[in-house]
Design an enzyme around this catalytic site. Sequence first.
Site, PDB file in Angstrom:
ATOM      1  N   GLY A   1      22.368   8.524  71.076  1.00  0.00           N
ATOM      2  CA  GLY A   1      22.044   9.905  70.727  1.00  0.00           C
ATOM      3  C   GLY A   1      21.542  10.012  69.298  1.00  0.00           C
ATOM      4  O   GLY A   1      20.725  10.881  68.973  1.00  0.00           O
ATOM      5  N   ALA A   2      22.021   9.116  68.446  1.00  0.00           N
ATOM      6  CA  ALA A   2      21.592   9.162  67.053  1.00  0.00           C
ATOM      7  C   ALA A   2      20.091   8.866  66.933  1.00  0.00           C
ATOM      8  O   ALA A   2      19.419   9.374  66.025  1.00  0.00           O
ATOM      9  CB  ALA A   2      22.400   8.183  66.225  1.00  0.00           C
TER      10      ALA A   2
ATOM     11  N   GLY B   1      38.153  33.244  43.241  1.00  0.00           N
ATOM     12  CA  GLY B   1      38.281  34.404  44.117  1.00  0.00           C
ATOM     13  C   GLY B   1      36.991  34.604  44.885  1.00  0.00           C
ATOM     14  O   GLY B   1      36.219  33.675  45.134  1.00  0.00           O
ATOM     15  N   GLY B   2      36.744  35.849  45.234  1.00  0.00           N
ATOM     16  CA  GLY B   2      35.545  36.160  46.005  1.00  0.00           C
ATOM     17  C   GLY B   2      34.267  35.797  45.272  1.00  0.00           C
ATOM     18  O   GLY B   2      33.203  35.636  45.888  1.00  0.00           O
TER      19      GLY B   2
HETATM   20  C1  HXC Z   1      38.447  41.375  32.516  1.00  0.00           C
HETATM   21  C2  HXC Z   1      38.863  39.280  31.720  1.00  0.00           C
HETATM   22  C3  HXC Z   1      38.897  38.769  33.038  1.00  0.00           C
HETATM   23  C4  HXC Z   1      38.659  39.667  34.103  1.00  0.00           C
HETATM   24  C5  HXC Z   1      39.250  37.145  31.699  1.00  0.00           C
HETATM   25  N1  HXC Z   1      39.107  38.240  30.941  1.00  0.00           N
HETATM   26  N2  HXC Z   1      39.133  37.457  32.992  1.00  0.00           N
HETATM   27  N3  HXC Z   1      38.645  40.569  31.473  1.00  0.00           N
HETATM   28  N4  HXC Z   1      38.451  40.968  33.791  1.00  0.00           N
HETATM   29  N5  HXC Z   1      38.653  39.256  35.363  1.00  0.00           N
HETATM   30  C6  HXC Z   1      39.144  38.308  29.479  1.00  0.00           C
HETATM   31  C7  HXC Z   1      40.519  38.069  28.912  1.00  0.00           C
HETATM   32  O1  HXC Z   1      41.211  39.274  28.840  1.00  0.00           O
HETATM   33  C8  HXC Z   1      40.189  37.531  27.525  1.00  0.00           C
HETATM   34  O2  HXC Z   1      39.836  38.615  26.700  1.00  0.00           O
HETATM   35  C9  HXC Z   1      38.912  36.756  27.756  1.00  0.00           C
HETATM   36  O3  HXC Z   1      38.367  37.249  28.973  1.00  0.00           O
HETATM   37  C10 HXC Z   1      39.137  35.280  27.898  1.00  0.00           C
HETATM   38  O4  HXC Z   1      40.179  35.084  28.847  1.00  0.00           O
HETATM   39  P1  HXC Z   1      41.382  34.071  28.571  1.00  0.00           P
HETATM   40  O5  HXC Z   1      42.386  34.315  29.591  1.00  0.00           O
HETATM   41  O6  HXC Z   1      41.786  34.147  27.130  1.00  0.00           O
HETATM   42  O7  HXC Z   1      40.644  32.685  28.782  1.00  0.00           O
HETATM   43  P2  HXC Z   1      41.181  31.371  29.456  1.00  0.00           P
HETATM   44  O8  HXC Z   1      42.535  31.023  28.923  1.00  0.00           O
HETATM   45  O9  HXC Z   1      40.091  30.366  29.308  1.00  0.00           O
HETATM   46  O10 HXC Z   1      41.366  31.703  31.010  1.00  0.00           O
HETATM   47  C11 HXC Z   1      40.239  32.054  31.809  1.00  0.00           C
HETATM   48  C12 HXC Z   1      40.701  32.567  33.163  1.00  0.00           C
HETATM   49  C13 HXC Z   1      41.709  33.735  32.953  1.00  0.00           C
HETATM   50  C14 HXC Z   1      41.381  31.442  33.936  1.00  0.00           C
HETATM   51  C15 HXC Z   1      39.463  33.006  33.925  1.00  0.00           C
HETATM   52  O11 HXC Z   1      41.153  34.636  32.032  1.00  0.00           O
HETATM   53  C16 HXC Z   1      42.004  34.454  34.211  1.00  0.00           C
HETATM   54  O12 HXC Z   1      42.825  33.991  35.010  1.00  0.00           O
HETATM   55  N6  HXC Z   1      41.408  35.616  34.363  1.00  0.00           N
HETATM   56  C17 HXC Z   1      41.657  36.470  35.510  1.00  0.00           C
HETATM   57  C18 HXC Z   1      41.046  35.887  36.740  1.00  0.00           C
HETATM   58  C19 HXC Z   1      41.141  36.840  37.908  1.00  0.00           C
HETATM   59  O13 HXC Z   1      42.250  37.019  38.448  1.00  0.00           O
HETATM   60  N7  HXC Z   1      40.030  37.519  38.179  1.00  0.00           N
HETATM   61  C20 HXC Z   1      39.977  38.456  39.261  1.00  0.00           C
HETATM   62  C21 HXC Z   1      39.859  37.637  40.491  1.00  0.00           C
HETATM   63  S1  HXC Z   1      39.635  38.609  41.884  1.00  0.00           S
HETATM   64  P3  HXC Z   1      40.009  38.576  25.111  1.00  0.00           P
HETATM   65  O14 HXC Z   1      39.679  39.949  24.671  1.00  0.00           O
HETATM   66  O15 HXC Z   1      41.425  38.156  24.839  1.00  0.00           O
HETATM   67  O16 HXC Z   1      39.010  37.574  24.632  1.00  0.00           O
HETATM   68  C22 HXC Z   1      38.016  38.591  42.062  1.00  0.00           C
HETATM   69  C23 HXC Z   1      37.589  39.331  43.255  1.00  0.00           C
HETATM   70  C24 HXC Z   1      36.148  39.181  43.477  1.00  0.00           C
HETATM   71  O17 HXC Z   1      37.287  38.059  41.343  1.00  0.00           O
HETATM   72  C25 HXC Z   1      35.947  39.611  44.881  1.00  0.00           C
HETATM   73  C26 HXC Z   1      34.549  39.557  45.281  1.00  0.00           C
HETATM   74  C27 HXC Z   1      34.452  39.780  46.749  1.00  0.00           C
END
Ligand code: HXC
Length: 508
Positions: free
Chosen positions: A404-405, A169-170
């Site tokens: 040019g290079a 993502g971002g």
């Molecule tokens: C809060 C999160 C989290 C998040 C993971 N966790 N991502 N908690 N916010 N963004 C937590 C899970 O709940 C879990 O907690 C632990 O971290 C491990 O995650 P798992 O899913 O069990 O691990 P894994 O299977 O390895 O998968 C990792 C992952 C997945 C692919 C990153 O967790 C995921 O898809 N997370 C969400 C990603 C996402 O959509 N993020 C927001 C993107 S938008 P527990 O307690 O069970 O250990 C963004 C915008 C930024 O980032 C913009 C900036 C401009």
Amino acid sequence: MSANIAEMEKRRAAAKLGGGQKRIDAQHAKGKLTARERLEVLLDEDSFEEMDLYVEHDCVDFGMQDQKIPGDGVVTGSGTINGRLVFVFSQDFTVFGGSLSARHAQKICKVMDAAMKVGAPVIGLNDSGGARIQEGVASLGGYADVFQRNVLASGVVPQLSLIMGPCAGGAVYSPAMTDFIFMVKDSSYMFVTGPDVVKTVTNEVVTQEELGGAITHSSKTSVSDLALENDIEALLAARDFFDFLPASNRDDVPERPCADTWDRLEYSLDTIIPPSANQPYDMQEVLRKTLDEGEFFELQPLHAGNILIGFGRIEGKTVGIVANQPMVLAGVLDINSSKKAARFVRFCDAFNIPIVTFVDVPGFLPGTDQEHNGIIKHGAKLLFAYGEATVPKITVITRKAYGGAYDVMSSKHLRGDLNYAWPTAEIAVMGAKGAVEIIFRGQDADGIAAKTKEYEDRFANPFVAASRGYIDEVIYPHSTRRRIALGLRKLANKSIENPWRKHDNIPL
Ligand code: HXC
């Protein structure tokens, strides 16, 4: 007193356990080190001084008020690498998946501010699920606070990102604005939208690794500068790499003792150029034979192999190397190689690193693909980067410098300070055959061959350019290291300034 100390120790121990043993085991099971273990490998032993160990998030939604882990998913502070100061942050995937809360972002901003204040590099170890979902917009604000600091630090202190887990993502845009990115194979990935969204929107089926893994970003996109096998290899590479970097734009390049004599002569270079101009040779060999102890730290080796970029040392001091590679596409300049080298030249210029350019270039790559994808604009990037650079610039033309290079590759006309040519250099508008086929169109084969020979005799040498002062000296290949060392000594106090302006407008 002892009760207070006991309390402190208890809190410290709790913070150091991060998200708990189960999650640490899960991290290890994926072949990944924890945030703290990574810092132990990256930094000199016992040099890490942590900041903000007790910082917690302030989110009260979704039951978060009952889930506080000191440190809030990122370990921050400072330490040393081979004795030199560096500021670091290391995201802790065991704590809410390393996701970024407002406080987590605040901790990263604090180390970046500290680094800027004293003029020291920042290394970020990224392993994060992105924005802390429970915090919503507070997390987005946190990201933007980090982004703003990345921008302000650019060209002031070196910034290096190691991607050691998810970065999606971002969140990708903070590393993207740092100077260099190293990625770990198989366990790290970077993409703006992941495979599920890609499938929904475009119906493409792609794995995380294919979409944004270390190999994809090190070969196809050039988002990443290096792909390393595992965490340890990546962290050790970062240590080696750090040794080349100055602390800030106000510092000189680092210097270290060097056992290699500055005037070492390398006679094998006298015969490295093959008899035929169409035969390749390995420019890597020229670099290794020229640089201190044969060490060339190459960046982006898997992307646009027709140009080589990276760091080496002469007399123990860092130099930036840009070199055409005749082994790949005859060393031609194309879109990717121009962009690759341009950004590197700008990094060197921003951080006072002298640039040594080795030239063997047949020109720009022709074709609709190149033209329609903007070789004009992208080629201009490299031209612009060399033209604006005020650091010492030494150029060695080993063979072809066509068209040019020739101008682009740190020529005298772009304020090259010392421009050397080997006797095998051919500095001309284009290769003899192509030139003759244009100016003597319609002649029979014998006529073309005769004119080609005439053109070669006239132009396939360095002396026409040298007679105009475009080349400072035609040198023996074996003396290349010696000439570069002498040149760098001579240019150590070089001082030129570009005209005042807010900033330039390089063709992006
Ligand atoms: C809060 C999160 C989290 C998040 C993971 N966790 N991502 N908690 N916010 N963004 C937590 C899970 O709940 C879990 O907690 C632990 O971290 C491990 O995650 P798992 O899913 O069990 O691990 P894994 O299977 O390895 O998968 C990792 C992952 C997945 C692919 C990153 O967790 C995921 O898809 N997370 C969400 C990603 C996402 O959509 N993020 C927001 C993107 S938008 P527990 O307690 O069970 O250990 C963004 C915008 C930024 O980032 C913009 C900036 C401009």
